[in-house]
Design an enzyme around this catalytic site. Sequence first.
Site, PDB file in Angstrom:
ATOM      1  N   ALA A 139       0.827  -1.205   0.000  1.00 35.81           N
ATOM      2  CA  ALA A 139       0.000   0.000   0.000  1.00 35.81           C
ATOM      3  C   ALA A 139       0.862   1.256   0.000  1.00 35.81           C
ATOM      4  O   ALA A 139       0.631   2.192  -0.772  1.00 35.81           O
ATOM      5  CB  ALA A 139      -0.946   0.000   1.204  1.00 35.81           C
TER       6      ALA A 139
ATOM      7  N   GLU B 216       9.490   3.638   6.730  1.00 32.06           N
ATOM      8  CA  GLU B 216       9.315   2.206   6.983  1.00 32.06           C
ATOM      9  C   GLU B 216      10.072   1.826   8.250  1.00 32.06           C
ATOM     10  O   GLU B 216      11.264   2.115   8.383  1.00 32.06           O
ATOM     11  CB  GLU B 216       9.830   1.399   5.790  1.00 32.06           C
ATOM     12  CG  GLU B 216      10.022  -0.081   6.030  1.00 32.06           C
ATOM     13  CD  GLU B 216       8.762  -0.783   6.514  1.00 32.06           C
ATOM     14  OE1 GLU B 216       8.883  -1.647   7.394  1.00 32.06           O
ATOM     15  OE2 GLU B 216       7.650  -0.456   6.019  1.00 32.06           O
TER      16      GLU B 216
ATOM     17  N   ARG C  19       5.543 -11.895  -3.523  1.00 35.55           N
ATOM     18  CA  ARG C  19       5.385 -10.606  -2.828  1.00 35.55           C
ATOM     19  C   ARG C  19       6.679  -9.791  -2.866  1.00 35.55           C
ATOM     20  O   ARG C  19       6.657  -8.576  -3.091  1.00 35.55           O
ATOM     21  CB  ARG C  19       4.969 -10.848  -1.381  1.00 35.55           C
ATOM     22  CG  ARG C  19       4.787  -9.576  -0.553  1.00 35.55           C
ATOM     23  CD  ARG C  19       4.454  -9.928   0.882  1.00 35.55           C
ATOM     24  NE  ARG C  19       3.152 -10.560   0.983  1.00 35.55           N
ATOM     25  CZ  ARG C  19       2.021  -9.893   1.185  1.00 35.55           C
ATOM     26  NH1 ARG C  19       2.040  -8.585   1.284  1.00 35.55           N
ATOM     27  NH2 ARG C  19       0.884 -10.538   1.280  1.00 35.55           N
TER      28      ARG C  19
ATOM     29  N   TYR D  74      -0.478 -22.560  -6.128  1.00 31.66           N
ATOM     30  CA  TYR D  74      -0.289 -21.950  -7.446  1.00 31.66           C
ATOM     31  C   TYR D  74       1.192 -21.726  -7.700  1.00 31.66           C
ATOM     32  O   TYR D  74       2.010 -21.761  -6.773  1.00 31.66           O
ATOM     33  CB  TYR D  74      -1.082 -20.652  -7.599  1.00 31.66           C
ATOM     34  CG  TYR D  74      -0.877 -19.594  -6.534  1.00 31.66           C
ATOM     35  CD1 TYR D  74       0.138 -18.656  -6.628  1.00 31.66           C
ATOM     36  CD2 TYR D  74      -1.743 -19.512  -5.452  1.00 31.66           C
ATOM     37  CE1 TYR D  74       0.292 -17.658  -5.677  1.00 31.66           C
ATOM     38  CE2 TYR D  74      -1.605 -18.521  -4.495  1.00 31.66           C
ATOM     39  CZ  TYR D  74      -0.590 -17.598  -4.601  1.00 31.66           C
ATOM     40  OH  TYR D  74      -0.441 -16.612  -3.642  1.00 31.66           O
TER      41      TYR D  74
ATOM     42  N   ASP E 213      -4.298  -2.250   4.688  1.00 31.97           N
ATOM     43  CA  ASP E 213      -4.702  -2.969   5.890  1.00 31.97           C
ATOM     44  C   ASP E 213      -4.886  -2.059   7.088  1.00 31.97           C
ATOM     45  O   ASP E 213      -5.587  -2.424   8.036  1.00 31.97           O
ATOM     46  CB  ASP E 213      -3.661  -4.038   6.234  1.00 31.97           C
ATOM     47  CG  ASP E 213      -3.799  -5.287   5.378  1.00 31.97           C
ATOM     48  OD1 ASP E 213      -4.794  -5.389   4.628  1.00 31.97           O
ATOM     49  OD2 ASP E 213      -2.916  -6.166   5.458  1.00 31.97           O
TER      50      ASP E 213
END
Length: 408
Positions: free
Chosen positions: A12, A31, A105, A225, A303
Site C-alpha cells: 500500500a 518504513e 510478494r 499456485y 490494511d
Amino acid sequence: MKQAVIAGGGIAGTAAALALAREGWAVTVCEAAPGFAEVGAGLQMSPNAAKVLRWLGVLDAVAARAFRPEAAELRDGASGALIYRAALGAQAEARWGAPYLHVHRADLLEVLVDAAQAAGARLRTGARVASYVLRSEGPAVKLEPGATRRPVEPGETRETLAADLVIGADGLHSALRAQLNGPEEPVFAGQVAWRGTIPAGRLPAGLVAPNATVWAGPGRHLVTYWLRGGALVNFVAVESCPEWTAEGWSAPGDPERLRRGFAGWHSQVTGLLEHVEETFLWGLFTRPAQVRWVDGPVVLIGDAAHPMLPFLAQGAAMALEDAAVLVRALQAEAGAAEAAAAFEERRWHRVTRVQERSIASGRLYHEAPGPVGAARRGLVRAVSRLMPGLAAGRLDRLYGYDATEGLG
C-alpha cells in the site's frame, strides 16, 4: 511542491508513493523495518489489481517475474472432485481487461520500490511513525527514536516531518489507526495459515496444475499456485484454530504438523506437502469495520484501513486500488482534507463488500460435512458446470472494476 509523508513501506505504502510521485508530489515513505525486503510469499494479482499496475507503469515489469495461471479451481480436498472452475489466462484478460497474475510478494515490492525511487520518492528505513499532529500550517508525523518502539529518553525529542498529506499505510497494527480510533485489539479470526514455497524442480511433473487451486475440506483448506514463471510452487494452508497469540507473518511452523493436518486428503495434496521443508505460520486477524479512515489531511489506506482475510486473494489488490482512488480524489478536490474525505466515501462500500465476500468464501471452503454442506457445494458445482457464464459473471464486479478510470 506538495509534500506527502507515508507511514509504512509495504504494498500500500510504496504504491501510493509511486502514484503521488508521478503526480509531482514530494513523497517520503517511513518504513519501520531496516529494509524493504519482505518474507517471501505469493500474491494473486487479479485483473482489477493489474489495471492499477498498468496505470503505475509497472505491469510489464511485474508480469516478467510472474506466472499466468490457466484457471481458478475449487476442489474437494479428499476426493479431488471439481466443484468450481473459472477460466483465466487469455479469457480473463479478454473479459476483464487485464491479466491475472501470480507474483512473489518480494518481487512486487521490489518493482514498486524501484519505480517509486525512480519517480523521486524518498524511502527511509528504520523510521517508525509514532503519531501525527494537525497544525494550522499542515499535518506532520512524529517518528519513534530509533527503529524500534521505546520511550523518549529525557532530553530527547522525536523527529518531526511536515507534510500537506499524511497517509497511514502501516498495516494491521497501525499506530495512526490507533490514534484516529482509540486503542483496539485485533480480533483473532479463529484460523491460522501455513505458508511457504517449494522449488518446482523438487516436485514430480504434473503434481501441481498451472492453476490457482483451492482444495477444500471441513475446518481447513489448501491453496496452491505457481510463481516466477513456474520455478516455484506457492502454498497456503488454512485451518481452524481456537486461539493464537503470536503476531506477524513469520512464526516458524512444523512441516510434520502441517502434514498431519491434511492426512487422508487427495494424493496431490499429500504429495505436495511431503516436499515441504520449511513453513511459516500466520494468524488471521480482523479489525472492527466501523472505524474512521480520515482526520482532516490524514488518511488510512490498505490494511491500516480495511484488513482483508485472504479468502478472495484481494488484500494487495485493494491496497493498489486505494492508491489510484486517492490520486483521483486529489485531482478532483481543492485540498488534501477534502480529497481524503472523498476517498473514504468512494472506497467504503467496495472494500466492505469485498471483506464480506472474503468471509463468505472462507465459510464455503471450510464447510462442515453433512447434508447442508453437500447441498451447498452441489449447488456451486451445478452452476459452474451448467452455467459457466453465470459463474464467471459473479466475478465481473470484482475483477472488472477499474480504479484508474478517468486518470491519465
